[in-house]
Design a protein around this motif. Sequence first.
Motif, PDB file in Angstrom:
ATOM      1  N   GLU A 158       0.631  -1.101   0.403  1.00 14.50           N
ATOM      2  CA  GLU A 158      -0.055   0.176   0.416  1.00 14.50           C
ATOM      3  C   GLU A 158       0.707   1.125  -0.055  1.00 14.50           C
ATOM      4  N   LYS A 194       2.461   2.099  -3.707  1.00 15.10           N
ATOM      5  CA  LYS A 194       1.720   2.023  -4.507  1.00 15.10           C
ATOM      6  C   LYS A 194       1.138   3.541  -4.538  1.00 15.10           C
ATOM      7  N   GLN A 195       1.017   4.224  -3.160  1.00 15.37           N
ATOM      8  CA  GLN A 195       1.013   5.892  -2.727  1.00 15.37           C
ATOM      9  C   GLN A 195       1.857   6.423  -3.371  1.00 15.37           C
ATOM     10  N   ILE A 223       4.563   6.102  -5.692  1.00 15.83           N
ATOM     11  CA  ILE A 223       4.088   5.496  -6.672  1.00 15.83           C
ATOM     12  C   ILE A 223       3.067   6.696  -7.599  1.00 15.83           C
ATOM     13  N   ASP A 224       1.619   6.745  -6.574  1.00 16.55           N
ATOM     14  CA  ASP A 224       0.749   7.668  -7.121  1.00 16.55           C
ATOM     15  C   ASP A 224       1.403   9.122  -7.189  1.00 16.55           C
ATOM     16  N   GLN A 225       1.767   8.939  -5.699  1.00 17.84           N
ATOM     17  CA  GLN A 225       2.307  10.524  -5.620  1.00 17.84           C
ATOM     18  C   GLN A 225       3.747  11.293  -6.428  1.00 17.84           C
ATOM     19  N   LYS A 226       4.778  10.177  -7.336  1.00 11.75           N
ATOM     20  CA  LYS A 226       5.443  10.277  -7.968  1.00 11.75           C
ATOM     21  C   LYS A 226       4.750  10.527  -8.880  1.00 11.75           C
ATOM     22  N   LYS A 227       3.230  10.628  -9.195  1.00 13.68           N
ATOM     23  CA  LYS A 227       2.962  10.543 -10.476  1.00 13.68           C
ATOM     24  C   LYS A 227       3.521   9.457 -11.996  1.00 13.68           C
ATOM     25  N   LYS A 228       3.570   7.929 -11.560  1.00 14.87           N
ATOM     26  CA  LYS A 228       4.298   7.476 -12.807  1.00 14.87           C
ATOM     27  C   LYS A 228       3.482   6.329 -12.475  1.00 14.87           C
ATOM     28  N   THR A 229       3.233   4.521 -13.072  1.00 17.43           N
ATOM     29  CA  THR A 229       2.839   4.140 -13.269  1.00 17.43           C
ATOM     30  C   THR A 229       3.530   2.908 -12.732  1.00 17.43           C
TER      31      THR A 229
END
Lengths: 76, 76
Positions: A14, A17-18, A20-26
């Motif tokens: 989890e 995942k956060q 990755i999202d924060q970094k605006k990556k996939t």
Amino acid sequence: MKVRNQKYLTAFGENLKQLIDQKKKTPEDVAALGNIETKQVYRVINGEHSATLSIIIAIATGLEVHPKKLFDFDID
Amino acid sequence: MKVRNQKYLTAFGENLKQLIDQKKKTPEDVAALGNIETKQVYRVINGEHSATLSIIIAIATGLEVHPKKLFDFDID
DNA sequence: CAATTAATTGTCAAAAATGACAATTTTATT
DNA sequence: AATAAAATTGTCATTTTTGACAATTAATTG
């Protein structure tokens, strides 16, 4: 997988995942830059595997964060 | 072992050794409290294996430190 | 320095993670 | 809703780690 600490693995996923999202990556971006399979990233996100240090470091590389960031969370 | 990042594994092991010493513990203490084999701790110290997350967490538990402490170092 | 205990490493079967690609599901576009 | 593209998961052989105990080496004590 050895179910030694599934709870931790889930929390680890989890947190990843956060990040990755924060970094605006996939997950694909991370895998590509870290030179691992995309599936490995998903496996860790989902807490399916007790990933090896090599994979963890590759993910940190792909995410462009210091490895300790991946452990910067608490459980319970 | 997959030689993806041997340099990192070696540094990780050195850092772990220092932490164990600082805590005035032995690899055996860490293994016992973390519920893993003593040999696993030595393997990580020596950078022989790309340990799994389960083992890493068990070592942190045995050391009584936050897992991120194990990654709190830099290379090169 | 011999003997005893502690510390570290070797071995190998069993279990688990990884890699490669296929298959499926989800999302976006028309 | 249909099509296309993107995102996520399944499968399985191969590779690697783990666990259990034995074996060896190092340290300590008498």
